[in-house]
Scaffold this motif. Sequence first.
Motif, short mmCIF file in Angstrom:
data_model
loop_
_atom_site.label_atom_id
_atom_site.label_comp_id
_atom_site.label_asym_id
_atom_site.label_seq_id
_atom_site.Cartn_x
_atom_site.Cartn_y
_atom_site.Cartn_z
N UNK A 135 0.83 -1.20 0.00
CA UNK A 135 0.00 0.00 0.00
C UNK A 135 0.87 1.25 0.00
N UNK A 136 0.53 2.18 -0.88
CA UNK A 136 1.14 3.50 -0.94
C UNK A 136 0.02 4.53 -0.90
N UNK A 137 0.14 5.52 -0.02
CA UNK A 137 -0.82 6.61 0.03
C UNK A 137 -0.51 7.58 -1.12
N UNK A 138 -1.54 7.94 -1.90
CA UNK A 138 -1.30 8.90 -2.97
C UNK A 138 -2.53 9.18 -3.80
N UNK A 139 -2.50 10.29 -4.52
CA UNK A 139 -3.53 10.69 -5.47
C UNK A 139 -4.84 11.08 -4.81
N UNK A 140 -4.81 11.33 -3.50
CA UNK A 140 -6.04 11.65 -2.81
C UNK A 140 -6.03 12.97 -2.06
N UNK A 141 -4.92 13.71 -2.09
CA UNK A 141 -4.89 14.95 -1.32
C UNK A 141 -5.18 16.19 -2.18
N UNK A 142 -5.13 16.05 -3.49
CA UNK A 142 -5.47 17.16 -4.38
C UNK A 142 -6.90 16.98 -4.86
N UNK A 143 -7.67 18.06 -4.92
CA UNK A 143 -9.04 17.98 -5.37
C UNK A 143 -9.14 17.48 -6.79
N UNK A 192 4.56 5.09 5.32
CA UNK A 192 3.11 5.07 5.22
C UNK A 192 2.45 5.85 6.36
N UNK A 193 3.02 5.82 7.53
CA UNK A 193 2.46 6.57 8.66
C UNK A 193 2.41 8.07 8.36
N UNK A 194 3.30 8.54 7.50
CA UNK A 194 3.31 9.96 7.14
C UNK A 194 2.13 10.36 6.28
N UNK A 195 1.38 9.36 5.80
CA UNK A 195 0.19 9.67 5.02
C UNK A 195 -0.82 10.51 5.78
N UNK A 196 -0.71 10.55 7.10
CA UNK A 196 -1.63 11.38 7.89
C UNK A 196 -1.45 12.85 7.56
N UNK A 197 -0.29 13.22 7.01
CA UNK A 197 -0.04 14.61 6.61
C UNK A 197 -0.78 14.97 5.33
N UNK A 198 -1.40 13.99 4.69
CA UNK A 198 -2.11 14.21 3.43
C UNK A 198 -3.61 14.06 3.60
N UNK A 199 -4.06 13.88 4.84
CA UNK A 199 -5.46 13.63 5.10
C UNK A 199 -6.20 14.93 5.43
N UNK A 200 -7.54 14.92 5.42
CA UNK A 200 -8.31 16.09 5.82
C UNK A 200 -7.87 16.59 7.19
N UNK A 201 -7.76 17.90 7.29
CA UNK A 201 -7.29 18.52 8.53
C UNK A 201 -5.84 18.95 8.46
N UNK A 202 -5.09 18.40 7.50
CA UNK A 202 -3.69 18.79 7.31
C UNK A 202 -3.59 19.86 6.23
#
Length: 235
Positions: A135-143, A192-202
Amino acid sequence: MSAAESTTEPEMPGIRTLGILGAGRLGTVLARLAADAGLRVLVASSREPALIARPMAAIGAEAAASASVIDASDAIVLALPLGRLQELPADAMRGKLVIDAMNYWWGADGDRPDLNDPRTSTSEIVQRHLAGSHVVKGLGHMGYQDLEDEARPSGAPERKAIAIAGDDPGDLRTVAQLVDLLGFDPVVAGPLASGIMLEPGAEAFGADVEAGELREMLERFPSSQRGIVVARARS
């Protein structure tokens, strides 16, 4: 690759067939960008493939059943409501590269404290469910509107950036190459834990900025209001 490092590798990615689970606005925009970049794109939704076949064909993608998308794809983008995570077939996705573009939205997912725990990123929750996947976090922080409008060729001035987070350097390289192919500069946020920096609220969530500014946002996260909440929860 270090945290918040920008990567620009000219090689074609190891992804030739990209699968997308979810045919909403985000999934459709990503499908069009990937098809325009020359990839074979398979898209599945909660509906029968025939019901989305025409709009998918119009953007150069193919509609297929979820099982076919998972089986035939080199990488799979999750563009579903996060609340549907448990519906994903972990055994069928074992060994697959999975790009998690999902975010927790109470309006779509309901009141889910288990998906809104600052002690963990939502992508870590996804990884626990898909224990055999990469799993890689990506493509979800930009509208999705900005994704649609801002794609530019590599090296274009004022090109915008997309951050990714993951634990495996090889997976990060592959996803970074895909981000570049889609029209954006990839920036590695960290594990992967750094993905929290790309979530709503960041601060980076919803960001439509160039790589340098995106890196600065990621570096500011620990001192931000959200970063302080996360640090306290994790301590």
